[in-house]
Motif scaffolding. Structure first.
Motif, PDB file in Angstrom:
ATOM      1  N   SER A   1       6.667  12.813 -10.065  1.00  0.00           N
ATOM      2  CA  SER A   1       5.342  12.354  -9.671  1.00  0.00           C
ATOM      3  C   SER A   1       5.440  11.463  -8.434  1.00  0.00           C
ATOM      4  N   ILE A   2       4.345  11.380  -7.739  1.00  0.00           N
ATOM      5  CA  ILE A   2       4.235  10.523  -6.560  1.00  0.00           C
ATOM      6  C   ILE A   2       3.139   9.507  -6.826  1.00  0.00           C
ATOM      7  N   GLN A   3       3.481   8.255  -6.667  1.00  0.00           N
ATOM      8  CA  GLN A   3       2.507   7.185  -6.874  1.00  0.00           C
ATOM      9  C   GLN A   3       2.263   6.462  -5.553  1.00  0.00           C
ATOM     10  N   LEU A   4       1.002   6.324  -5.211  1.00  0.00           N
ATOM     11  CA  LEU A   4       0.619   5.586  -4.013  1.00  0.00           C
ATOM     12  C   LEU A   4      -0.035   4.272  -4.416  1.00  0.00           C
ATOM     13  N   LYS A   5       0.166   3.261  -3.595  1.00  0.00           N
ATOM     14  CA  LYS A   5      -0.424   1.961  -3.867  1.00  0.00           C
ATOM     15  C   LYS A   5      -1.196   1.481  -2.646  1.00  0.00           C
TER      16      LYS A   5
ATOM     17  N   LYS B   1     -12.539   7.120  -4.177  1.00  0.00           N
ATOM     18  CA  LYS B   1     -12.112   6.001  -3.337  1.00  0.00           C
ATOM     19  C   LYS B   1     -11.626   6.555  -2.006  1.00  0.00           C
ATOM     20  N   THR B   2     -11.988   5.884  -0.931  1.00  0.00           N
ATOM     21  CA  THR B   2     -11.542   6.291   0.396  1.00  0.00           C
ATOM     22  C   THR B   2     -10.795   5.132   1.049  1.00  0.00           C
ATOM     23  N   TYR B   3      -9.624   5.435   1.622  1.00  0.00           N
ATOM     24  CA  TYR B   3      -8.820   4.415   2.280  1.00  0.00           C
ATOM     25  C   TYR B   3      -8.399   4.899   3.659  1.00  0.00           C
ATOM     26  N   GLN B   4      -8.307   3.970   4.588  1.00  0.00           N
ATOM     27  CA  GLN B   4      -7.647   4.247   5.849  1.00  0.00           C
ATOM     28  C   GLN B   4      -6.143   4.300   5.582  1.00  0.00           C
ATOM     29  N   PHE B   5      -5.420   5.033   6.412  1.00  0.00           N
ATOM     30  CA  PHE B   5      -3.973   5.129   6.210  1.00  0.00           C
ATOM     31  C   PHE B   5      -3.311   3.759   6.166  1.00  0.00           C
ATOM     32  N   GLU B   6      -3.794   2.838   7.022  1.00  0.00           N
ATOM     33  CA  GLU B   6      -3.164   1.517   7.081  1.00  0.00           C
ATOM     34  C   GLU B   6      -3.443   0.680   5.832  1.00  0.00           C
ATOM     35  N   ASP B   7      -4.382   1.143   4.988  1.00  0.00           N
ATOM     36  CA  ASP B   7      -4.685   0.426   3.751  1.00  0.00           C
ATOM     37  C   ASP B   7      -3.766   0.841   2.598  1.00  0.00           C
ATOM     38  N   ILE B   8      -2.897   1.810   2.851  1.00  0.00           N
ATOM     39  CA  ILE B   8      -1.946   2.264   1.841  1.00  0.00           C
ATOM     40  C   ILE B   8      -0.601   1.597   2.089  1.00  0.00           C
ATOM     41  N   ILE B   9      -0.117   0.836   1.112  1.00  0.00           N
ATOM     42  CA  ILE B   9       1.161   0.152   1.255  1.00  0.00           C
ATOM     43  C   ILE B   9       2.301   1.154   1.392  1.00  0.00           C
ATOM     44  N   GLY B  10       2.255   2.195   0.576  1.00  0.00           N
ATOM     45  CA  GLY B  10       3.302   3.201   0.620  1.00  0.00           C
ATOM     46  C   GLY B  10       3.261   4.067  -0.628  1.00  0.00           C
ATOM     47  N   PHE B  11       4.295   4.855  -0.800  1.00  0.00           N
ATOM     48  CA  PHE B  11       4.394   5.708  -1.978  1.00  0.00           C
ATOM     49  C   PHE B  11       5.809   5.639  -2.533  1.00  0.00           C
ATOM     50  N   ARG B  12       5.942   6.008  -3.792  1.00  0.00           N
ATOM     51  CA  ARG B  12       7.251   6.036  -4.433  1.00  0.00           C
ATOM     52  C   ARG B  12       7.330   7.229  -5.380  1.00  0.00           C
TER      53      ARG B  12
ATOM     54  N   SER C   1       3.139  15.428   3.232  1.00  0.00           N
ATOM     55  CA  SER C   1       2.087  14.639   3.899  1.00  0.00           C
ATOM     56  C   SER C   1       2.331  13.148   3.724  1.00  0.00           C
ATOM     57  N   CYS C   2       2.850  12.758   2.548  1.00  0.00           N
ATOM     58  CA  CYS C   2       3.157  11.346   2.312  1.00  0.00           C
ATOM     59  C   CYS C   2       4.251  10.863   3.261  1.00  0.00           C
ATOM     60  N   PHE C   3       5.295  11.672   3.439  1.00  0.00           N
ATOM     61  CA  PHE C   3       6.360  11.300   4.372  1.00  0.00           C
ATOM     62  C   PHE C   3       5.824  11.184   5.800  1.00  0.00           C
ATOM     63  N   LYS C   4       4.822  11.985   6.109  1.00  0.00           N
ATOM     64  CA  LYS C   4       4.267  11.995   7.462  1.00  0.00           C
ATOM     65  C   LYS C   4       3.423  10.756   7.742  1.00  0.00           C
ATOM     66  N   HIS C   5       2.686  10.294   6.732  1.00  0.00           N
ATOM     67  CA  HIS C   5       1.695   9.240   6.978  1.00  0.00           C
ATOM     68  C   HIS C   5       2.022   7.886   6.357  1.00  0.00           C
ATOM     69  N   PHE C   6       2.857   7.857   5.303  1.00  0.00           N
ATOM     70  CA  PHE C   6       3.067   6.618   4.572  1.00  0.00           C
ATOM     71  C   PHE C   6       4.547   6.280   4.455  1.00  0.00           C
ATOM     72  N   GLU C   7       4.806   5.060   4.049  1.00  0.00           N
ATOM     73  CA  GLU C   7       6.183   4.570   3.945  1.00  0.00           C
ATOM     74  C   GLU C   7       6.721   4.783   2.539  1.00  0.00           C
ATOM     75  N   LEU C   8       7.943   5.286   2.463  1.00  0.00           N
ATOM     76  CA  LEU C   8       8.587   5.476   1.171  1.00  0.00           C
ATOM     77  C   LEU C   8       9.048   4.123   0.642  1.00  0.00           C
ATOM     78  N   ARG C   9       8.642   3.810  -0.574  1.00  0.00           N
ATOM     79  CA  ARG C   9       9.026   2.546  -1.205  1.00  0.00           C
ATOM     80  C   ARG C   9       9.777   2.846  -2.505  1.00  0.00           C
ATOM     81  N   ALA C  10      10.087   1.780  -3.255  1.00  0.00           N
ATOM     82  CA  ALA C  10      10.824   1.969  -4.513  1.00  0.00           C
ATOM     83  C   ALA C  10      10.393   0.936  -5.538  1.00  0.00           C
ATOM     84  N   ASP C  11      10.612   1.274  -6.810  1.00  0.00           N
ATOM     85  CA  ASP C  11      10.352   0.389  -7.941  1.00  0.00           C
ATOM     86  C   ASP C  11       8.858   0.104  -8.111  1.00  0.00           C
ATOM     87  N   LYS C  12       8.535  -0.573  -9.214  1.00  0.00           N
ATOM     88  CA  LYS C  12       7.134  -0.872  -9.514  1.00  0.00           C
ATOM     89  C   LYS C  12       6.514  -1.818  -8.482  1.00  0.00           C
ATOM     90  N   SER C  13       7.365  -2.609  -7.859  1.00  0.00           N
ATOM     91  CA  SER C  13       6.883  -3.578  -6.861  1.00  0.00           C
ATOM     92  C   SER C  13       6.648  -2.944  -5.496  1.00  0.00           C
TER      93      SER C  13
END
Length: 224
Positions: A92-96, A69-80, A119-131
């Motif tokens: 573990s790190i989970q991306l959505k 699967k390939t995604y643009q950075f803006e297609d990733i909600i974030g990681f937790r 790299s996740c901190f550089k490109h994506f937003e840190l989120r929390a919980d299953k939601s």
């Protein structure tokens, strides 16, 4: 490690089953089951993540399942962060993605998870919980600090288990060597294999232990 289980199951089961079913062959069956389970885990869970900074893309590849699967950075909600409890706790790190798909990578099977974390901190937003809810500034700082504390405690746990593993392997290797020397007229390929594997594993674990000690010293300055 899978090779160790594979060799062990061969010598303990397949070389003994021709004569009789005994304790050694039963242990061989158990080791064989672990070997098969390990192979299946590698097949199903192996995940390669490639981040293309220049293209603003992230690529998820399950090589053995022929899935990607390939995604643009803006297609990733974030990681937790997720923390898995076992004899050694794992991080573990989970991306959505906006499509709803989730991808999980842990340091149980990934040696460079901390590089991926940066790299996740550089490109994506840190989120929390299953939601994957958004964080306030205070929650964001608390999540980062909790992550560092976990890294510190995990490193200490790993150090303990590495030392215990080295002592265990020294004992097993010593017993194997003693049996080889005591029974020169009845040479055992299995005992020689065990002895050589013990030496190899002790060297590899000792190298890992040096790296873990350095990480403990670094993290102790952060969480102190």
């Amino acid at each position: 490690m899978l090779s160790f289980f594979g060799l062990g199951s061969y010598y303990m089961f397949f070389e003994n089953i021709a004569t009789e079913i005994n304790v050694v062959s039963m242990v061989g069956i158990a080791v064989s089951v672990l070997f098969v389970a390990g192979v299946f885990s590698v097949y199903w869970f192996t995940l390669i993540i490639i981040i293309h900074d220049d293209l603003n893309k992230i690529l998820f590849i399950y090589p053995f399942r022929m899935k990607r699967k390939t995604y643009q950075f803006e297609d990733i909600i974030g990681f937790r962060f997720k923390y898995l409890n076992a004899k050694i706790n794992y991080k573990s790190i989970q991306l959505k993605a906006k499509s709803g798909e989730k991808f999980l990578l842990s340091d149980f099977e990934t040696a460079n998870l901390r590089i991926f974390e940066a790299s996740c901190f550089k490109h994506f937003e840190l989120r929390a919980d299953k939601s994957f809810r958004k964080l306030t500034r205070e929650e964001h700082e608390a999540e980062i600090f909790a992550s560092k504390v976990f890294d510190y405690e995990q490193a200490k746990d790993i150090k303990f288990h590495l030392i215990a593993s080295i002592l265990f392997l020294i004992v097993i290797g010593g017993v194997s060597l003693n049996e080889i020397i005591s029974n020169t007229n009845n040479f055992s390929r299995f005992l020689l294999t065990v002895f050589l594997l013990c030496i190899l594993l002790v060297v590899l674990i000792a190298r890992k232990l040096v790296k873990v000690n350095k990480e403990i010293r670094r993290l102790s300055l952060i969480v102190a």
